[in-house]
Each structure stands twice: as structure tokens, then as C-alpha cells.
Scaffold this motif. Structure first.
Motif, short mmCIF file in Angstrom:
data_model
loop_
_atom_site.label_atom_id
_atom_site.label_comp_id
_atom_site.label_asym_id
_atom_site.label_seq_id
_atom_site.Cartn_x
_atom_site.Cartn_y
_atom_site.Cartn_z
N GLU A 87 -28.61 -64.17 35.51
CA GLU A 87 -29.63 -63.50 36.31
C GLU A 87 -29.02 -63.12 37.65
N MET A 88 -29.09 -61.85 37.99
CA MET A 88 -28.46 -61.37 39.23
C MET A 88 -29.05 -62.03 40.46
N LYS A 89 -30.35 -62.23 40.47
CA LYS A 89 -31.02 -62.76 41.65
C LYS A 89 -30.72 -64.24 41.88
N THR A 90 -30.69 -65.03 40.81
CA THR A 90 -30.58 -66.48 40.97
C THR A 90 -29.21 -67.04 40.59
N GLY A 91 -28.44 -66.29 39.79
CA GLY A 91 -27.17 -66.81 39.28
C GLY A 91 -27.33 -67.74 38.10
N LYS A 92 -28.57 -67.93 37.65
CA LYS A 92 -28.87 -68.83 36.53
C LYS A 92 -28.43 -68.18 35.20
N THR A 93 -27.86 -68.99 34.32
CA THR A 93 -27.46 -68.50 33.01
C THR A 93 -28.69 -68.21 32.17
N TYR A 94 -28.79 -66.98 31.70
CA TYR A 94 -29.93 -66.53 30.89
C TYR A 94 -29.64 -66.73 29.41
N TYR A 95 -28.40 -66.47 29.02
CA TYR A 95 -27.95 -66.62 27.62
C TYR A 95 -26.45 -66.85 27.66
N GLU A 96 -25.95 -67.70 26.75
CA GLU A 96 -24.51 -67.95 26.72
C GLU A 96 -24.06 -68.22 25.29
N THR A 129 -20.81 -70.21 18.97
CA THR A 129 -21.73 -71.29 19.32
C THR A 129 -22.59 -70.85 20.48
N THR A 130 -23.90 -70.83 20.27
CA THR A 130 -24.83 -70.49 21.34
C THR A 130 -25.09 -71.75 22.15
N THR A 131 -24.72 -71.73 23.43
CA THR A 131 -24.92 -72.91 24.27
C THR A 131 -26.20 -72.81 25.09
N VAL A 132 -26.61 -71.57 25.40
CA VAL A 132 -27.89 -71.33 26.06
C VAL A 132 -28.58 -70.23 25.26
N PRO A 133 -29.64 -70.57 24.50
CA PRO A 133 -30.29 -69.56 23.65
C PRO A 133 -31.08 -68.54 24.45
N TRP A 134 -31.39 -67.42 23.79
CA TRP A 134 -32.24 -66.41 24.42
C TRP A 134 -33.58 -67.06 24.74
N PRO A 135 -34.13 -66.80 25.91
CA PRO A 135 -35.46 -67.35 26.24
C PRO A 135 -36.52 -66.75 25.31
N GLU A 136 -37.55 -67.54 25.06
CA GLU A 136 -38.66 -67.05 24.25
C GLU A 136 -39.44 -66.04 25.07
N ILE A 137 -39.78 -64.93 24.45
CA ILE A 137 -40.54 -63.90 25.14
C ILE A 137 -42.01 -64.25 25.05
N LYS A 138 -42.65 -64.32 26.19
CA LYS A 138 -44.08 -64.62 26.24
C LYS A 138 -44.83 -63.30 26.19
N ARG A 139 -45.63 -63.14 25.16
CA ARG A 139 -46.38 -61.90 24.99
C ARG A 139 -47.86 -62.15 25.26
N ASN A 140 -48.49 -61.14 25.78
CA ASN A 140 -49.92 -61.20 26.03
C ASN A 140 -50.65 -61.03 24.70
N LYS A 141 -51.44 -62.02 24.32
CA LYS A 141 -52.13 -61.97 23.02
C LYS A 141 -53.22 -60.92 23.00
N ASP A 142 -53.65 -60.46 24.16
CA ASP A 142 -54.72 -59.47 24.21
C ASP A 142 -54.21 -58.04 24.16
N MET A 143 -52.92 -57.86 23.96
CA MET A 143 -52.37 -56.52 23.96
C MET A 143 -52.84 -55.74 22.74
N THR A 144 -53.26 -54.53 22.95
CA THR A 144 -53.67 -53.64 21.88
C THR A 144 -52.46 -52.78 21.50
N PRO A 145 -52.17 -52.68 20.20
CA PRO A 145 -51.02 -51.86 19.79
C PRO A 145 -51.20 -50.40 20.21
N LEU A 146 -50.10 -49.78 20.53
CA LEU A 146 -50.12 -48.34 20.88
C LEU A 146 -50.40 -47.53 19.63
N LYS A 147 -51.09 -46.43 19.80
CA LYS A 147 -51.39 -45.53 18.66
C LYS A 147 -50.57 -44.29 18.75
#
Length: 147
Positions: A87-96, A129-147
Motif C-alpha cells: 500500500e503506497m500510503k501505509t507501506g503495509k504489505t497487501y499481498y505477497e 508460496t503465498t505468504t500474505v493472501p489477497w484481502p477478502e473483498i467486502k461487498r455491499n449486500k444491498d447492491m442491485t446488479p447493473l442492467k
């Protein structure tokens, strides 16, 4: 053959530096402007996610070098990489990931005694070997699919 190997090794070194420093222009030392631009687009796409990629080439093996003509070479390599998204802002490893294996193909052309990489293709890639997995994406359950 040694000059061809040095050119590919230098390309990979400049690629590492380019991602880290957010500047792919130096790739033109050993590759075409088009390849440097392609790497820039990839780096920019990562940056749009507010991430920067840091990588290290741990192993470079030349599996095949074929001179098609005196001014054209085809090279196949096996490359073992460690990489992480930071992460550019924090320097925290996002995925490795460590020990990712690429089988790569390079085409080089010789101009005025200098070999330039003109085309690169990924033949295959194998997860390490994945040492830091991709973060889980939090989705809004109320989202209506696009038409």
C-alpha cells in the motif's frame, strides 16, 4: 550469447527498479519503447489501486537460445520471483508471494552491435508460496446488479 544473456538479466533488473521507483523509462536501455510502455501501463494499473509492486528475481535460467538469423534471437528462460504489493500510503504489505516460477520467451533484434528485446511472452506461470493472501473483498449486500 553472453551479450544476449546480459541484456535479459539487465531487463529484469530494470523491471524491478521500475516497479519500485514507479518509472519504466529505463527499460529502453535494453528494450523497445513499446515494451517499456506496456510495463508502464501495468505499473499504472497497480498504482490506480493505490499499490506498488516490489519484486526480486531469485533465479534466472536460460533454457534455450536460438539465433534465427545473425540479427535475431529467440530465448526461453525460467525465472523464479518473489513479489509483493505494498500500500503506497501505509507501506503495509497487501499481498505477497514467494517462489513464483515464470517460463518466459524473449525475441531480440540486433542493431549496430546492440541486442534489443523486441517481444516478451509468458509461456507459463506457476504459483509459489503465498505468504500474505489477497484481502477478502467486502461487498455491499444491498447492491442491485447493473442492467
Amino acid at each position: 550469447m553472453a551479450q544476449i544473456k546480459r541484456g535479459i538479466a539487465r531487463y529484469n533488473q530494470l523491471l524491478v527498479e521500475g516497479y519500485k521507483g514507479l518509472n519504466m523509462n529505463y527499460l529502453q536501455e535494453v528494450a523497445t519503447p513499446e515494451l517499456a510502455t506496456k510495463a508502464y501501463y501495468h505499473m499504472s494499473a497497480i498504482g490506480e489501486g493505490k499499490l506498488r509492486m516490489e519484486s526480486a528475481l531469485k533465479e534466472l535460467t536460460f533454457n534455450r537460445i536460438e539465433l534465427r538469423r545473425k540479427d535475431e534471437a529467440i530465448v526461453e528462460t525460467r525465472e523464479v520471483w518473489d513479489f509483493r504489493y505494498v500500500e503506497m500510503k501505509t507501506g503495509k504489505t497487501y499481498y505477497e508471494e514467494k517462489d513464483f516460477v515464470y517460463e518466459m520467451g524473449y525475441t531480440l533484434k540486433k542493431h549496430a552491435e546492440k541486442w534489443t528485446i523486441t517481444h516478451i511472452t509468458t509461456i507459463s506461470g506457476k504459483t509459489g508460496t503465498t505468504t500474505v493472501p489477497w484481502p477478502e473483498i467486502k461487498r455491499n449486500k444491498d447492491m442491485t446488479p447493473l442492467k
